[in-house]
Design a protein around this motif. Structure first.
Motif, PDB file in Angstrom:
ATOM      1  N   LEU A 167       0.845  -1.199   0.000  1.00  0.00           N
ATOM      2  CA  LEU A 167       0.000   0.000   0.000  1.00  0.00           C
ATOM      3  C   LEU A 167       0.882   1.251   0.000  1.00  0.00           C
ATOM      4  CD1 LEU A 167      -2.905  -0.821   2.484  1.00  0.00           C
ATOM      5  CD2 LEU A 167      -3.055  -0.584  -0.005  1.00  0.00           C
ATOM      6  N   GLY A 168       0.454   2.256  -0.759  1.00  0.00           N
ATOM      7  CA  GLY A 168       1.254   3.474  -0.887  1.00  0.00           C
ATOM      8  C   GLY A 168       2.047   3.479  -2.188  1.00  0.00           C
ATOM      9  N   VAL A 169       2.418   2.275  -2.628  1.00  0.00           N
ATOM     10  CA  VAL A 169       3.215   2.107  -3.856  1.00  0.00           C
ATOM     11  C   VAL A 169       2.328   1.475  -4.931  1.00  0.00           C
ATOM     12  CG1 VAL A 169       5.197   0.876  -4.846  1.00  0.00           C
ATOM     13  CG2 VAL A 169       5.301   1.718  -2.491  1.00  0.00           C
ATOM     14  N   ARG A 170       1.478   0.553  -4.468  1.00  0.00           N
ATOM     15  CA  ARG A 170       0.661  -0.258  -5.363  1.00  0.00           C
ATOM     16  C   ARG A 170      -0.565   0.523  -5.834  1.00  0.00           C
ATOM     17  NH1 ARG A 170      -3.472  -4.803  -3.033  1.00  0.00           N
ATOM     18  NH2 ARG A 170      -4.039  -5.688  -5.044  1.00  0.00           N
ATOM     19  N   GLU A 171      -0.698   0.734  -7.138  1.00  0.00           N
ATOM     20  CA  GLU A 171      -1.872   1.373  -7.748  1.00  0.00           C
ATOM     21  C   GLU A 171      -2.485   2.458  -6.846  1.00  0.00           C
ATOM     22  OE1 GLU A 171      -4.232  -1.570 -10.325  1.00  0.00           O
ATOM     23  OE2 GLU A 171      -3.562  -2.808  -8.655  1.00  0.00           O
ATOM     24  N   PRO A 172      -1.736   3.533  -6.593  1.00  0.00           N
ATOM     25  CA  PRO A 172      -2.224   4.546  -5.647  1.00  0.00           C
ATOM     26  C   PRO A 172      -3.541   5.202  -6.069  1.00  0.00           C
ATOM     27  CG  PRO A 172      -0.189   5.268  -6.721  1.00  0.00           C
ATOM     28  CD  PRO A 172      -0.379   3.834  -7.076  1.00  0.00           C
ATOM     29  N   GLY A 173      -3.831   5.203  -7.384  1.00  0.00           N
ATOM     30  CA  GLY A 173      -5.110   5.754  -7.861  1.00  0.00           C
ATOM     31  C   GLY A 173      -6.295   4.952  -7.334  1.00  0.00           C
ATOM     32  N   ILE A 174      -6.063   3.694  -7.010  1.00  0.00           N
ATOM     33  CA  ILE A 174      -7.131   2.819  -6.484  1.00  0.00           C
ATOM     34  C   ILE A 174      -7.047   2.718  -4.962  1.00  0.00           C
ATOM     35  CG2 ILE A 174      -8.050   0.443  -6.450  1.00  0.00           C
ATOM     36  CD1 ILE A 174      -7.052   0.159  -9.347  1.00  0.00           C
ATOM     37  N   TYR A 175      -5.810   2.516  -4.455  1.00  0.00           N
ATOM     38  CA  TYR A 175      -5.663   2.197  -3.032  1.00  0.00           C
ATOM     39  C   TYR A 175      -5.153   3.359  -2.171  1.00  0.00           C
ATOM     40  CZ  TYR A 175      -6.331  -2.543  -4.781  1.00  0.00           C
ATOM     41  OH  TYR A 175      -6.848  -3.655  -5.384  1.00  0.00           O
ATOM     42  N   GLY A 176      -4.865   4.518  -2.817  1.00  0.00           N
ATOM     43  CA  GLY A 176      -4.406   5.673  -2.044  1.00  0.00           C
ATOM     44  C   GLY A 176      -2.906   5.666  -1.815  1.00  0.00           C
ATOM     45  N   GLY A 177      -2.408   6.734  -1.231  1.00  0.00           N
ATOM     46  CA  GLY A 177      -0.974   6.930  -1.086  1.00  0.00           C
ATOM     47  C   GLY A 177      -0.414   6.559   0.274  1.00  0.00           C
ATOM     48  N   ASP A 178      -1.271   6.091   1.184  1.00  0.00           N
ATOM     49  CA  ASP A 178      -0.791   5.758   2.540  1.00  0.00           C
ATOM     50  C   ASP A 178      -0.194   4.352   2.585  1.00  0.00           C
ATOM     51  OD1 ASP A 178      -1.680   8.098   4.100  1.00  0.00           O
ATOM     52  OD2 ASP A 178      -3.669   7.449   3.455  1.00  0.00           O
ATOM     53  N   SER A 179       0.877   4.224   3.331  1.00  0.00           N
ATOM     54  CA  SER A 179       1.476   2.893   3.520  1.00  0.00           C
ATOM     55  C   SER A 179       0.642   2.110   4.542  1.00  0.00           C
ATOM     56  CB  SER A 179       2.910   3.036   4.047  1.00  0.00           C
ATOM     57  OG  SER A 179       2.877   3.591   5.337  1.00  0.00           O
ATOM     58  N   LEU A 180       0.833   0.788   4.538  1.00  0.00           N
ATOM     59  CA  LEU A 180       0.111  -0.041   5.510  1.00  0.00           C
ATOM     60  C   LEU A 180       0.508   0.343   6.935  1.00  0.00           C
ATOM     61  CD1 LEU A 180      -1.876  -2.342   6.061  1.00  0.00           C
ATOM     62  CD2 LEU A 180       0.047  -3.944   5.906  1.00  0.00           C
ATOM     63  N   SER A 181       1.788   0.643   7.146  1.00  0.00           N
ATOM     64  CA  SER A 181       2.200   0.974   8.528  1.00  0.00           C
ATOM     65  C   SER A 181       1.557   2.281   8.990  1.00  0.00           C
ATOM     66  CB  SER A 181       3.717   0.984   8.687  1.00  0.00           C
ATOM     67  OG  SER A 181       4.288   1.881   7.783  1.00  0.00           O
TER      68      SER A 181
END
Ligand code: DQA
Length: 140
Positions: free
Chosen positions: A15-29
């Motif tokens: 998360l944060g790196v993966r498809e940010p247009g879909i999942y957003g820019g925040d990391s899982l941590s």
């Protein structure tokens, strides 16, 4: 004090790196940190677990028996086809809320089906990281 386990399945470590247009820019941590703080405000304790491996997710569900009041679970793509995870959720006596960051119903056809929904107490999808917070509020 209520104890809640937050579980994330495959690819959610990106998360944060993966498809940010879909999942957003925040990391899982950073999402986990927000959840932890929100839970603390509400007097709840949290643990976090992420794995890309089906068996590890199943082992963690089994280990949660008798230890947690609720589980918030984003099973990632396993949601759509893992009968083994479905059976593990059905086997444990801990209520599980299925969550998704994206609105799976507006996406590809294969994401419209969840094999775990029938054994979960509820489903929250499409609210971005707030999907996890809504689920937390239910357990609070
Ligand atoms: C997801 C949706 C799934 O279809 C996908 O495979 C994921 C993430 C979500 O949070 O929106 O990995 O569960």
């Amino acid at each position: 004090m209520k104890k809640i386990l937050i579980m994330n399945g495959p690819n959610l470590n990106l998360l944060g790196v993966r498809e940010p247009g879909i999942y957003g820019g925040d990391s899982l941590s950073s999402i986990n940190e927000e959840i932890r703080k929100k839970a603390e405000e509400k007097g709840m304790e949290t643990d976090f677990f992420q794995s890309n491996h089906e068996g590890e997710l199943i082992d963690r569900l089994h280990a949660a028996m008798g230890k947690y009041d609720g589980i918030i679970f984003n099973a990632g793509a396993y949601t759509h086809y893992s009968y083994a995870i479905r059976d593990a959720i059905a086997a444990i006596k801990v209520p599980v809320i299925e969550v998704h960051i994206s609105n799976v119903h507006t996406r590809e056809e294969f994401r419209h089906k969840s094999v775990i929904s029938p054994v979960c107490v509820g489903v929250v999808a499409g609210l971005g990281k707030k999907s996890y917070i809504c689920a937390l509020e239910y357990f609070a």
